[in-house]
Design an enzyme around this catalytic site. Structure first.
Site, PDB file in Angstrom:
ATOM      1  N   HIS A 118      -0.240   2.194 -13.364  1.00 52.84           N
ATOM      2  CA  HIS A 118       0.540   1.100 -13.954  1.00 52.84           C
ATOM      3  C   HIS A 118       1.987   1.555 -14.121  1.00 52.84           C
ATOM      4  O   HIS A 118       2.237   2.677 -14.579  1.00 52.84           O
ATOM      5  CB  HIS A 118      -0.051   0.707 -15.311  1.00 52.84           C
ATOM      6  CG  HIS A 118       0.611  -0.490 -15.910  1.00 52.84           C
ATOM      7  ND1 HIS A 118       0.421  -1.766 -15.428  1.00 52.84           N
ATOM      8  CD2 HIS A 118       1.480  -0.603 -16.949  1.00 52.84           C
ATOM      9  CE1 HIS A 118       1.140  -2.620 -16.151  1.00 52.84           C
ATOM     10  NE2 HIS A 118       1.794  -1.931 -17.068  1.00 52.84           N
ATOM     11  N   GLY A 162       0.781  -1.227   0.000  1.00 48.13           N
ATOM     12  CA  GLY A 162       0.000   0.000   0.000  1.00 48.13           C
ATOM     13  C   GLY A 162       0.811   1.274   0.000  1.00 48.13           C
ATOM     14  O   GLY A 162       0.399   2.262   0.619  1.00 48.13           O
ATOM     15  N   SER A 199       1.864   5.426 -15.435  1.00 47.92           N
ATOM     16  CA  SER A 199       0.661   5.983 -16.045  1.00 47.92           C
ATOM     17  C   SER A 199      -0.536   5.791 -15.123  1.00 47.92           C
ATOM     18  O   SER A 199      -0.697   4.724 -14.521  1.00 47.92           O
ATOM     19  CB  SER A 199       0.354   5.259 -17.372  1.00 47.92           C
ATOM     20  OG  SER A 199       1.470   5.181 -18.220  1.00 47.92           O
ATOM     21  N   ASN A 229       1.291   3.292  -2.569  1.00 49.07           N
ATOM     22  CA  ASN A 229       0.474   4.293  -3.262  1.00 49.07           C
ATOM     23  C   ASN A 229      -0.706   4.721  -2.399  1.00 49.07           C
ATOM     24  O   ASN A 229      -1.102   5.886  -2.411  1.00 49.07           O
ATOM     25  CB  ASN A 229      -0.014   3.762  -4.604  1.00 49.07           C
ATOM     26  CG  ASN A 229       0.975   4.043  -5.728  1.00 49.07           C
ATOM     27  OD1 ASN A 229       1.379   5.177  -5.934  1.00 49.07           O
ATOM     28  ND2 ASN A 229       1.367   3.004  -6.446  1.00 49.07           N
ATOM     29  N   ASP A 249      -5.135  -2.937 -18.603  1.00 47.89           N
ATOM     30  CA  ASP A 249      -4.153  -1.842 -18.707  1.00 47.89           C
ATOM     31  C   ASP A 249      -4.343  -1.043 -19.997  1.00 47.89           C
ATOM     32  O   ASP A 249      -3.384  -0.507 -20.556  1.00 47.89           O
ATOM     33  CB  ASP A 249      -2.716  -2.378 -18.628  1.00 47.89           C
ATOM     34  CG  ASP A 249      -2.422  -3.046 -17.302  1.00 47.89           C
ATOM     35  OD1 ASP A 249      -3.028  -2.671 -16.299  1.00 47.89           O
ATOM     36  OD2 ASP A 249      -1.581  -3.973 -17.283  1.00 47.89           O
ATOM     37  N   MET A 288      -4.251  -6.877  -7.017  1.00 52.85           N
ATOM     38  CA  MET A 288      -3.740  -7.893  -7.934  1.00 52.85           C
ATOM     39  C   MET A 288      -4.832  -8.886  -8.332  1.00 52.85           C
ATOM     40  O   MET A 288      -4.709 -10.091  -8.122  1.00 52.85           O
ATOM     41  CB  MET A 288      -2.539  -8.606  -7.315  1.00 52.85           C
ATOM     42  CG  MET A 288      -1.411  -7.670  -6.920  1.00 52.85           C
ATOM     43  SD  MET A 288      -0.812  -6.644  -8.285  1.00 52.85           S
ATOM     44  CE  MET A 288       0.011  -7.899  -9.268  1.00 52.85           C
ATOM     45  N   ASN A 302      -6.703   3.372 -12.222  1.00 53.10           N
ATOM     46  CA  ASN A 302      -5.605   2.451 -11.917  1.00 53.10           C
ATOM     47  C   ASN A 302      -4.285   3.149 -12.211  1.00 53.10           C
ATOM     48  O   ASN A 302      -4.222   4.078 -13.024  1.00 53.10           O
ATOM     49  CB  ASN A 302      -5.724   1.189 -12.783  1.00 53.10           C
ATOM     50  CG  ASN A 302      -4.652   0.148 -12.446  1.00 53.10           C
ATOM     51  OD1 ASN A 302      -4.379  -0.116 -11.280  1.00 53.10           O
ATOM     52  ND2 ASN A 302      -4.051  -0.441 -13.464  1.00 53.10           N
ATOM     53  N   GLN A 324       7.611   8.593  -8.707  1.00 60.65           N
ATOM     54  CA  GLN A 324       6.693   9.279  -9.623  1.00 60.65           C
ATOM     55  C   GLN A 324       5.246   8.817  -9.423  1.00 60.65           C
ATOM     56  O   GLN A 324       4.302   9.615  -9.527  1.00 60.65           O
ATOM     57  CB  GLN A 324       7.121   9.053 -11.077  1.00 60.65           C
ATOM     58  CG  GLN A 324       8.512   9.567 -11.402  1.00 60.65           C
ATOM     59  CD  GLN A 324       8.684  11.027 -11.026  1.00 60.65           C
ATOM     60  OE1 GLN A 324       7.825  11.865 -11.295  1.00 60.65           O
ATOM     61  NE2 GLN A 324       9.797  11.337 -10.366  1.00 60.65           N
TER      62      GLN A 324
END
Length: 215
Positions: free
Chosen positions: A111, A14, A138, A16, A147, A92, A109, A175
């Protein structure tokens, strides 16, 4: 500005999610994380959510008879929090078309590649093997194509001559933690939406690569 209720789906550590929690703690961000839901009871992200006072739920996919049954239960769990936006942060699971359609236009989402390059797994290794000069991450709206949904924002970074998959992953993570909270905030502020011709920011259709954010 009214709160934008967000539900975050996770399967792992986690990081993000933590970036999203930190970005919504300031008080001037209309994004409000109502709940974090995981398909794994041991996901460390659940501890991050609890530490921030956010509701958590666990739905173990192994307890369900197939993807459709799991996704139906997941929809029920998510919708209990009346979300305006559902955010996949290292979740996932391949989602069923019915799930994706249910949240059309409000499912994001992130990626770890510059989509449409390197859909799926092992993106950093694949970028190095291809000799790419740039890599990155992205944020995209989720569609039924894995995706493959319209891109909202990308953060390109240069690939260095001595990079390994691990060093590249570390710099891409930095990023990710920058652009995912930004995209969620744009959505919460009503600036980012899914239009007929792709992702739109401030009423303008974004290019196929989304908004490019370079350091």
């Amino acid at each position: 500005m009214a709160d934008c209720n967000v539900v975050v789906l996770i399967s792992g550590s986690g990081s993000n999610l933590q970036a999203l929690i930190d970005s919504t703690a300031s008080g001037d961000n209309p994004a409000h994380i109502r709940a974090v839901i995981s398909n794994r009871a041991d996901a460390y992200g659940l501890q991050r959510a609890k530490a921030a006072g956010i509701d958590t739920r666990v739905l173990d996919h192994k307890q369900f008879d197939g993807r459709e049954a799991f996704d139906a239960a997941l929809v029920e769990a998510i919708d209990a929090f009346e979300p305006h936006l559902v955010v996949l942060a290292g979740f996932m699971r391949i989602l069923t078309p019915g799930f994706v359609r249910h949240y059309a236009g409000r499912l994001l989402n992130i990626h770890p590649s510059l989509l449409p390059k390197y859909k799926g797994l092992h993106t950093h290794q694949r970028a190095l093997e291809a000799g790419d000069s740039e890599h990155g991450c992205s944020v995209h709206f989720v569609t039924e194509e894995l995706d493959g949904g319209p891109l909202a924002v990308q953060a390109p970074i240069p690939v260095q001559s001595d990079d390994t998959p691990e060093t590249l992953a570390q710099r891409v993570h930095v990023q990710e933690h920058r652009i995912y909270p930004l995209a969620v905030r744009w959505f919460a502020e009503g600036r980012l939406r899914l239009g007929d011709n792709g992702a739109e920011l401030d009423g303008q259709t974004l290019p196929p690569t989304g908004q490019q954010l370079r350091n």
